[in-house]
Write a protein that holds these residues in place. Structure first.
Motif, short mmCIF file in Angstrom:
data_model
loop_
_atom_site.label_atom_id
_atom_site.label_comp_id
_atom_site.label_asym_id
_atom_site.label_seq_id
_atom_site.Cartn_x
_atom_site.Cartn_y
_atom_site.Cartn_z
N TYR A 1 50.60 58.91 -10.01
CA TYR A 1 50.73 58.06 -11.20
C TYR A 1 49.65 56.98 -11.10
CZ TYR A 1 55.52 59.98 -10.93
OH TYR A 1 56.61 60.80 -10.83
N HIS B 1 64.75 62.84 -17.69
CA HIS B 1 65.09 64.24 -17.43
C HIS B 1 66.07 64.30 -16.27
CE1 HIS B 1 62.23 63.46 -14.18
NE2 HIS B 1 62.71 64.52 -13.56
N VAL C 1 60.38 57.62 -14.64
CA VAL C 1 59.46 56.80 -13.84
C VAL C 1 58.62 55.98 -14.81
CG1 VAL C 1 57.55 56.84 -12.17
CG2 VAL C 1 59.38 58.54 -11.99
N PHE D 1 61.99 70.42 -4.46
CA PHE D 1 63.08 70.94 -5.28
C PHE D 1 63.68 72.14 -4.56
CE2 PHE D 1 59.89 69.14 -8.23
CZ PHE D 1 60.67 68.15 -8.81
N LEU E 1 60.90 54.22 -9.99
CA LEU E 1 61.87 55.27 -10.34
C LEU E 1 63.17 54.59 -10.77
CD1 LEU E 1 63.08 58.20 -10.30
CD2 LEU E 1 63.43 57.88 -7.84
N LEU F 1 63.34 63.56 -2.35
CA LEU F 1 62.13 62.88 -2.84
C LEU F 1 61.62 61.82 -1.88
CD1 LEU F 1 60.58 62.23 -5.92
CD2 LEU F 1 61.59 60.08 -5.26
N SER G 1 54.52 60.25 -5.33
CA SER G 1 55.82 60.69 -4.85
C SER G 1 55.73 62.18 -4.54
CB SER G 1 56.93 60.41 -5.87
OG SER G 1 56.79 61.26 -6.99
N ARG H 1 50.61 55.07 -7.83
CA ARG H 1 51.82 55.42 -7.08
C ARG H 1 51.82 56.92 -6.82
NH1 ARG H 1 57.14 57.34 -8.68
NH2 ARG H 1 58.68 56.70 -7.14
N HIS I 1 66.85 60.59 -14.93
CA HIS I 1 66.01 59.59 -14.27
C HIS I 1 64.64 59.60 -14.95
CE1 HIS I 1 65.83 63.40 -12.02
NE2 HIS I 1 64.58 63.10 -11.67
N ASN J 1 53.04 64.23 -6.79
CA ASN J 1 52.87 63.50 -8.05
C ASN J 1 51.95 62.30 -7.85
OD1 ASN J 1 54.78 65.07 -9.49
ND2 ASN J 1 56.48 63.85 -8.70
N ASP K 1 66.72 67.04 -12.95
CA ASP K 1 66.02 68.15 -12.31
C ASP K 1 66.83 69.43 -12.49
OD1 ASP K 1 64.16 66.30 -11.54
OD2 ASP K 1 64.88 66.12 -9.48
N PRO L 1 58.44 65.20 -4.37
CA PRO L 1 59.76 65.82 -4.38
C PRO L 1 59.74 67.26 -3.87
CG PRO L 1 58.83 65.79 -6.62
CD PRO L 1 57.81 65.15 -5.71
O1 AKG Z 1 58.18 60.08 -8.93
C1 AKG Z 1 59.38 59.94 -8.83
O2 AKG Z 1 59.89 59.00 -8.24
C2 AKG Z 1 60.31 60.95 -9.47
C3 AKG Z 1 59.65 62.18 -9.99
C4 AKG Z 1 60.61 63.14 -10.61
O3 AKG Z 1 61.62 62.75 -11.12
C5 AKG Z 1 60.31 64.59 -10.59
O4 AKG Z 1 59.19 64.97 -10.19
O5 AKG Z 1 61.20 65.37 -10.96
#
Ligand code: AKG
Ligand SMILES: COc1cc(/C=C/C(=O)SCCNC(=O)CCNC(=O)[C@H](O)C(C)(C)COP(=O)(O)OP(=O)(O)OC[C@H]2O[C@@H](n3cnc4c(N)ncnc43)[C@H](O)[C@@H]2OP(=O)(O)O)ccc1O
Ligand code: FE2
Length: 358
Positions: free
Chosen positions: A218, A233, A292, A306, A250, A242, A302, A300, A290, A216, A235, A304
């Motif tokens: 941002y 949302h 962001v 899954f 977050l 993550l 991240s 930024r 959660h 991700n 997950d 994750p």
């Molecule tokens: O970027 C984050 O800290 C969380 C991202 C997230 O919630 C997701 O990709 O499902």
């Protein structure tokens, strides 16, 4: 090299074309130095984060996993999954160099020119399992989200070698491989509390039979207070592992409806329960909303992972959970139906789970 001259983007179809179709993403828009947020990204006031919604005095647990054999560690994990649905882990066994190199690889991928990244747009990608995109479901959203992503569904090393972007492939695979042990440990602890004594082949498949990893990005946003990085949302995974960088942003919903920040802790991983585990545990472990926030001065990233059932698995409350006479709160659902529903609409808090409720 001569600078690229970019004409100002003014209308909606130019925005969609530049960001979505040409593969520039919101990163491309951000780098044009625009002074105000395009209207397509303005979220309704109820979806924006205001200071009064934040609970500063609370925090999610941070669990040190170095003495794994200590029963208190497993106890803390299960308690956190029941109460918060979210926790951070330190000394988890994934080497710090692996975490650093996957973050660098993420920056490398998003640093590619738009022509390179656009090879992985849905329309151009050699496979459905590799997708570069922006926002969440742009075609279904009333307001877009300020985020670009690369989503990689893992099938095999061979497929990854052939199809994943070479600038990040090896580092992503290494991160996935070195997180396997901690994922198993977490699931073993969580299953014990549910009276599931052994994770046999069937259970392993339904708990962790498929994995998707997202990178991700941002970008800096001109009016962060008017939009979101990711909307509310939960997950749809079993568990999400993550990795976040040191920027922050977050937030997790607490039990009083206010939002709690998940501060970056160097070397840690954030763990959260997904809808599939909520369903399989008959609601004992909670997938928690959660979101962001966007950032006005910093980019930024991240990453994750899954951890999911396989798309072809039927999921429902485990028999072991219902042994004592507890009534099933969820029906059996085909996991790919569940995920398709999630991906067919804009982020809408915890609404997807209603699909599985009895
Ligand atoms: O970027 C984050 O800290 C969380 C991202 C997230 O919630 C997701 O990709 O499902
Ligand atoms: C992106 O921003 C996100 C993402 C998230 C994700 C949170 C999670 O918990 S992800 C875990 C998802 N679970 C799995 O991946 C489990 C296993 N996979 C599957 O069950 C299937 O691969 C499938 C996802 C159901 C896709 O099935 P398939 O039959 O192969 O059909 P497709 O044509 O590929 O896709 C159907 C439909 O799904 C949407 N979609 C698929 N992949 C993605 C993706 N990576 N990102 C976004 N949307 C995706 C898409 O709408 C497809 O319809 P199209 O008409 O567009 O093709 C949390 C928060 C975020 O901001
Ligand atoms: Fe999420």
């Amino acid at each position: 090299m001569a600078p690229t001259i970019v004409a100002p983007i003014t209308n909606s179809s130019e925005i969609t074309d530049f960001i979505i179709s040409k593969g520039n993403g919101v990163k491309g828009l951000s780098e044009m130095g625009l002074k105000s947020l395009p209207k397509e990204y303005v979220q309704p006031p109820e979806e924006r984060m205001s200071m009064s919604q934040i609970m500063h005095q609370e925090s999610i647990p941070i669990i040190d996993m170095s003495s794994w054999d200590d029963p208190n560690v497993a106890e803390s994990i299960c308690n956190a999954a029941e109460k918060w649905g979210f926790f951070q882990i330190t000394n988890h066994g994934v080497p710090i160099e692996v975490l650093e190199s996957v973050k660098e690889a993420t920056h490398r991928f998003f640093g590619l020119p738009a022509e390179e990244k656009s090879k992985f747009l849905k329309e151009n990608s050699p496979s459905n399992n590799v997708r570069f995109g922006t926002s969440f479901t742009p075609e279904a959203e009333k307001a877009l989200e300020w985020k670009d992503y690369l989503s990689l569904f893992y099938v095999s090393e061979d497929e990854a070698s052939a199809l994943w972007p070479p600038v990040c492939r090896d580092q992503v695979l290494e991160y996935m491989k070195s997180s396997e042990a901690v994922i198993k440990r977490l699931l073993e602890a969580l299953m014990k509390r549910l009276n599931v004594k052994e994770i046999d082949e069937m259970k392993e498949s339904v708990l962790m039979g498929s994995k998707r990893i997202n990178l991700n990005y941002y970008p800096t946003c001109p009016n962060p207070e008017l939009t979101v990085g990711v909307g509310r949302h939960s997950d749809v995974s079993t568990l999400t592992i993550l990795l976040q960088d040191d920027i922050g942003g977050l937030y997790v919903k607490g039990d009083n409806g206010r939002w709690i920040h998940v501060p970056p802790v160097s070397g840690s991983l954030v763990i959260n329960v997904g809808d599939a585990l909520q369903i399989m545990s008959n609601g004992r472990y909670k997938s928690v909303e959660h979101r962001v926030v966007a950032n006005g001065s910093k980019n930024r990233i991240s990453v994750p992972i899954f951890v999911n059932p396989r798309p072809c698995d039927m999921i429902g409350p485990f028999p072991e959970v219902l042994e004592g006479g507890e009534k099933a709160a969820y029906k059996q659902v085909l996991y790919s139906d569940y995920v398709k529903l999630f991906f067919s609409k804009a982020h809408d808090g915890k609404n997807t789970v209603e699909f599985a409720k009895i």
